[in-house]
Design an enzyme around this catalytic site. Structure first.
Site, PDB file in Angstrom:
ATOM      1  N   LYS A  38       1.040  -1.169   0.119  1.00  0.00           N
ATOM      2  CA  LYS A  38       0.186  -0.084  -0.062  1.00  0.00           C
ATOM      3  C   LYS A  38       0.783   1.275  -0.070  1.00  0.00           C
ATOM      4  O   LYS A  38       2.055   1.296   0.615  1.00  0.00           O
ATOM      5  CB  LYS A  38      -0.907   0.015   1.243  1.00  0.00           C
ATOM      6  CG  LYS A  38      -0.116  -0.060   2.728  1.00  0.00           C
ATOM      7  CD  LYS A  38      -1.331  -0.308   3.738  1.00  0.00           C
ATOM      8  CE  LYS A  38      -0.685  -0.547   4.984  1.00  0.00           C
ATOM      9  NZ  LYS A  38      -1.417  -0.986   6.054  1.00  0.00           N
ATOM     10  N   GLY A  79      -9.805  -4.359   6.159  1.00  0.00           N
ATOM     11  CA  GLY A  79      -9.939  -3.836   5.330  1.00  0.00           C
ATOM     12  C   GLY A  79      -9.014  -4.000   3.643  1.00  0.00           C
ATOM     13  O   GLY A  79      -9.184  -3.392   2.726  1.00  0.00           O
TER      14      GLY A  79
END
Length: 164
Positions: free
Chosen positions: A91, A132
């Protein structure tokens, strides 16, 4: 050996630090933030990797889809230590959630990196499988799909602790 005969998967439990592999994959973010899980374990065990990772982040050299390989110095009396930490950006920012398309892109570069360094074994944690993030099953399928046609390699896979 799985279909294609190019790789073998060994499902492991416990600490990734105990993997008998030439390299350990470290899921990271691109901003240099320290996170729990494998990243924290590897920072404690191999501080030289964390220093190099933070430096590369400050220089904006850490990019999604591109591995950051840090060679490790051999340690006296510890012949089973890995030779490399392969930092895998999952990420952009530590506050963001990992996305499966970033992991798939990174897996392609991971396979290329393993071939480039002529690795025979690599330990891979549950990349991006956090609240998530993508589900383990999707990440596992991505790993299998990527390495199905790669150079021969032993993969020591560390699923999330809650997966049997």
């Amino acid at each position: 050996m799985p279909e294609g005969g190019t790789f073998m998967i060994f499902y492991e439990t416990g600490s990734i630090l105990n993997a008998k592999s030439e390299a350990i994959v470290n899921p990271i973010n691109c901003m240099g933030g320290l996170e729990n899980g494998p990243m924290l374990l590897l920072k404690q065990a191999y501080p030289e990797n964390f220093i190099a990772f933070r430096r590369a982040c400050r220089l904006r050299k850490v990019k999604l889809g591109r591995m950051l390989v840090i060679p490790l110095s051999p340690r006296e009396g510890r012949g089973s230590d890995p030779r490399y930490i392969i930092n895998f950006p999952v990420k952009k920012h530590w506050r963001h959630h990992p996305k499966m398309n970033h992991i798939r892109e990174g897996l392609k570069d991971l396979a290329r990196t393993c071939a480039q360094f002529r690795l025979h074994s690599v330990a891979i944690p549950a990349l991006g499988c956090e609240p998530g993030g993508p589900e383990w099953k999707e990440v596992q399928e991505g790993i299998m799909d990527t390495f199905r046609n790669a150079n021969p390699i032993r993969i020591h896979l560390f699923p999330p602790p809650d997966v049997q």
